[in-house]
Scaffold this active site. Structure first.
Site, short mmCIF file in Angstrom:
data_model
loop_
_atom_site.label_atom_id
_atom_site.label_comp_id
_atom_site.label_asym_id
_atom_site.label_seq_id
_atom_site.Cartn_x
_atom_site.Cartn_y
_atom_site.Cartn_z
N TYR A 1 0.81 -1.22 0.00
CA TYR A 1 0.00 0.00 0.00
C TYR A 1 0.84 1.27 0.00
O TYR A 1 0.30 2.37 -0.10
CB TYR A 1 -0.93 0.02 1.22
CG TYR A 1 -1.90 -1.12 1.26
CD1 TYR A 1 -2.96 -1.18 0.36
CD2 TYR A 1 -1.75 -2.15 2.18
CE1 TYR A 1 -3.85 -2.24 0.38
CE2 TYR A 1 -2.65 -3.21 2.22
CZ TYR A 1 -3.69 -3.25 1.32
OH TYR A 1 -4.57 -4.30 1.34
N TYR B 1 -5.23 -0.91 9.74
CA TYR B 1 -5.76 -0.60 8.42
C TYR B 1 -6.66 0.63 8.52
O TYR B 1 -7.21 0.95 9.57
CB TYR B 1 -6.53 -1.80 7.84
CG TYR B 1 -5.58 -2.85 7.33
CD1 TYR B 1 -5.02 -2.76 6.06
CD2 TYR B 1 -5.21 -3.92 8.15
CE1 TYR B 1 -4.12 -3.70 5.61
CE2 TYR B 1 -4.30 -4.87 7.70
CZ TYR B 1 -3.76 -4.75 6.43
OH TYR B 1 -2.85 -5.67 5.98
N ASN C 1 -9.65 1.45 7.67
CA ASN C 1 -11.03 1.37 8.12
C ASN C 1 -11.18 1.22 9.63
O ASN C 1 -12.28 1.39 10.15
CB ASN C 1 -11.76 0.23 7.42
CG ASN C 1 -11.87 0.46 5.93
OD1 ASN C 1 -11.55 1.53 5.43
ND2 ASN C 1 -12.30 -0.56 5.21
N ASN D 1 -14.16 5.50 5.02
CA ASN D 1 -14.35 4.64 6.19
C ASN D 1 -13.37 4.94 7.32
O ASN D 1 -13.69 4.74 8.49
CB ASN D 1 -14.27 3.17 5.79
CG ASN D 1 -15.46 2.75 4.96
OD1 ASN D 1 -16.57 3.24 5.17
ND2 ASN D 1 -15.25 1.87 4.01
#
Length: 188
Positions: A12, A63, A65, A111
């Site tokens: 990522y 993460y 979210n 999110n």
């Protein structure tokens, strides 16, 4: 306290969703430091100097979210009120290369912001919204933000990261309203 959002892991690292982490790393670098692991809060954090005073710069180790828990834990650990938290994040509704600032509001489908708002008990924190643009054609937004920046975007990425870091520093030094006037004005 300035928090840059993103996802952990090398896969990522260069994606649009991780622009917040890139800005946090830039802020730490400007102070000649790097973000170190803060196990009690599940963040990587550093104390930096902004405008002559200390500030905490951090990224959740979770993460995107589920970033609310680490952000809330660090705010409590540092005795920082939610209104003094600045969250740097990607924003699809802003063209690539632009930065916008605001306090509060909805999540816009982000999110990470939803989770932070829940964990902090409300939306009364400042957001440094870094424009990553809209997905092309019919590409899903979730797929778009998890893709690396295009070759053309990478040529301007360092400038965008620097601009967003400048905006976060301006909020700390001059306050939100003054920073908005500076960063929302058309640039030559």
């Amino acid at each position: 306290m300035i928090v840059g959002l993103g996802n952990p892991g090398d896969e990522y690292a260069g994606t649009r969703h991780n622009i917040g982490q890139m800005v946090a790393d830039e802020l730490a670098s400007r102070s000649g430091t790097a973000l170190g692991v803060h196990r009690k809060t599940r963040t990587r954090a550093a104390t930096v100097r902004i405008g002559g005073g200390p500030a905490t710069v951090a990224v959740p180790m979770s993460y995107m979210n589920v970033s609310g828990g680490p952000v809330s834990a660090l705010a409590k650990y540092q005795s920082v009120e939610p209104q003094d938290v600045i969250v740097v994040h990607d924003d699809l509704d802003i063209p690539f290369g632009a930065v916008k600032l605001k306090r509060g509001g909805g999540s816009g489908g982000h999110n990470g912001l939803k989770d932070i708002t829940k964990a902090l008990g409300g939306p009364d924190y400042v957001r440094v919204r870094v424009g990553v643009g809209r997905p092309p054609g019919r590409m899903e937004a979730a797929a778009f933000v998890l893709k690396p920046f295009s070759a053309a975007e990478r040529k301007e990425l360092d400038l965008l990261i620097s601009l967003a870091a400048d905006a976060a520093e301006a909020v700390v030094v001059d306050g939100l309203e003054s920073a908005q006037q500076e960063f929302h004005s058309p640039r030559a």
